[in-house]
Design a protein around this motif. Sequence first.
Motif, PDB file in Angstrom:
ATOM      1  N   ASP A  60      22.742  -3.567  91.198  1.00 17.47           N
ATOM      2  CA  ASP A  60      22.848  -3.855  89.758  1.00 17.47           C
ATOM      3  C   ASP A  60      22.740  -2.592  88.918  1.00 17.47           C
ATOM      4  OD1 ASP A  60      23.171  -6.500  90.303  1.00 17.47           O
ATOM      5  OD2 ASP A  60      21.073  -7.038  89.906  1.00 17.47           O
ATOM      6  N   ASP A  61      21.859  -1.710  89.251  1.00 14.08           N
ATOM      7  CA  ASP A  61      21.696  -0.472  88.464  1.00 14.08           C
ATOM      8  C   ASP A  61      22.958   0.368  88.520  1.00 14.08           C
ATOM      9  OD1 ASP A  61      19.153  -1.173  87.736  1.00 14.08           O
ATOM     10  OD2 ASP A  61      18.204  -0.069  89.412  1.00 14.08           O
ATOM     11  N   GLU A  62      23.530   0.445  89.688  1.00 17.29           N
ATOM     12  CA  GLU A  62      24.746   1.239  89.829  1.00 17.29           C
ATOM     13  C   GLU A  62      25.896   0.604  89.050  1.00 17.29           C
ATOM     14  OE1 GLU A  62      24.066   3.228  94.234  1.00 17.29           O
ATOM     15  OE2 GLU A  62      25.051   1.255  94.063  1.00 17.29           O
ATOM     16  N   LEU A  77      29.424   0.623  84.394  1.00 22.05           N
ATOM     17  CA  LEU A  77      29.886  -0.065  83.176  1.00 22.05           C
ATOM     18  C   LEU A  77      29.624   0.779  81.936  1.00 22.05           C
ATOM     19  CD1 LEU A  77      28.758  -3.761  83.894  1.00 22.05           C
ATOM     20  CD2 LEU A  77      31.097  -2.867  83.786  1.00 22.05           C
ATOM     21  N   GLN A  78      28.448   1.408  81.896  1.00 22.44           N
ATOM     22  CA  GLN A  78      28.114   2.250  80.744  1.00 22.44           C
ATOM     23  C   GLN A  78      29.077   3.437  80.650  1.00 22.44           C
ATOM     24  OE1 GLN A  78      23.998   3.330  81.089  1.00 22.44           O
ATOM     25  NE2 GLN A  78      23.256   1.233  80.648  1.00 22.44           N
ATOM     26  N   LYS A  79      29.455   3.991  81.829  1.00 23.97           N
ATOM     27  CA  LYS A  79      30.413   5.096  81.837  1.00 23.97           C
ATOM     28  C   LYS A  79      31.766   4.638  81.291  1.00 23.97           C
ATOM     29  CE  LYS A  79      28.504   7.732  85.713  1.00 23.97           C
ATOM     30  NZ  LYS A  79      28.743   8.201  87.102  1.00 23.97           N
ATOM     31  N   MET A  80      32.184   3.443  81.757  1.00 22.63           N
ATOM     32  CA  MET A  80      33.457   2.917  81.293  1.00 22.63           C
ATOM     33  C   MET A  80      33.432   2.637  79.804  1.00 22.63           C
ATOM     34  SD  MET A  80      34.429   0.304  84.422  1.00 22.63           S
ATOM     35  CE  MET A  80      35.928  -0.207  83.597  1.00 22.63           C
ATOM     36  N   VAL A  81      32.304   2.056  79.325  1.00 26.63           N
ATOM     37  CA  VAL A  81      32.171   1.779  77.882  1.00 26.63           C
ATOM     38  C   VAL A  81      32.193   3.083  77.094  1.00 26.63           C
ATOM     39  CG1 VAL A  81      30.592   0.930  76.103  1.00 26.63           C
ATOM     40  CG2 VAL A  81      30.997  -0.422  78.184  1.00 26.63           C
ATOM     41  N   ALA A  82      31.456   4.106  77.626  1.00 31.78           N
ATOM     42  CA  ALA A  82      31.415   5.398  76.947  1.00 31.78           C
ATOM     43  C   ALA A  82      32.808   6.015  76.877  1.00 31.78           C
ATOM     44  CB  ALA A  82      30.443   6.342  77.656  1.00 31.78           C
ATOM     45  N   PHE A  83      33.565   5.866  77.981  1.00 33.68           N
ATOM     46  CA  PHE A  83      34.924   6.407  78.013  1.00 33.68           C
ATOM     47  C   PHE A  83      35.815   5.699  77.007  1.00 33.68           C
ATOM     48  CE2 PHE A  83      39.241   6.169  79.694  1.00 33.68           C
ATOM     49  CZ  PHE A  83      39.556   7.526  79.761  1.00 33.68           C
ATOM     50  N   ILE A  84      35.701   4.357  76.990  1.00 32.74           N
ATOM     51  CA  ILE A  84      36.519   3.568  76.047  1.00 32.74           C
ATOM     52  C   ILE A  84      36.171   3.924  74.609  1.00 32.74           C
ATOM     53  CG2 ILE A  84      36.932   1.226  75.213  1.00 32.74           C
ATOM     54  CD1 ILE A  84      36.545   0.298  78.169  1.00 32.74           C
TER      55      ILE A  84
END
Length: 226
Positions: A7-9, A14-21
């Motif tokens: 879950d942490d990974e 997801l946070q990386k993808m959101v940050a990228f978006i």
Amino acid sequence: MSRPMNDDEVNTELQKMVAFIKQEAMEKAREIQVKADEEFAIEKARLVKQEQQAIDAQYEKKLKGAEISQKIAQSTLTNKSRLKLLHRREEHLQDLFNTARESLLSLSKDEGRYVQFLEGVIIQGYLQVMEPSATIYSRKSDVDVAKQAAENAANQYKEISGRDVKFEVQGTLSDDLAGGIKLVSGSGRITLDNTLDERLRLLEDRMLPEIRKDLFGPNENRKFYT
């Protein structure tokens, strides 16, 4: 063999993808803002230039209108001044002619000079018509002097032409005239107006341009002289 992410990974990915978006969205938003600012500046400059041109055109129109109005006003004032000057000049000329007419009246009151004048114009008339008879018209008050002058003129005419002339004097001319006579040939075909008023009128017509030039100088609007 790889293991599934915990879950942490998953959250980290997801946070990386959101940050990228979000980064992509912010960059896209900046691009849109820059483009919008550029388009706004271009449209603003176009509208400002359009308004400036409209203002300049309106100013030019008003300026031309003001210039035309000024020229019309100046032309109207110039024409009024010119007409006033011409009117004054004509009044002055009429005063001169009235003075001349008064001088003619004094001529008719000097019987000696007046008879000589009548003799001169009557003999001119005899020589012009060259007929055996003529009728001479004078003022009623001049009948006697006109008869005397006509008789003397007839004698001179006989000496010059060798011909006799019969004459009749009628005092039917208006007493408002300054003097002189009208001579009508016996055939009635020729009439000579030698009244002082007519001779003065003819003199005015012939001498008027020269009198105007002497009094007021050459006409600035006249380019050709005969």
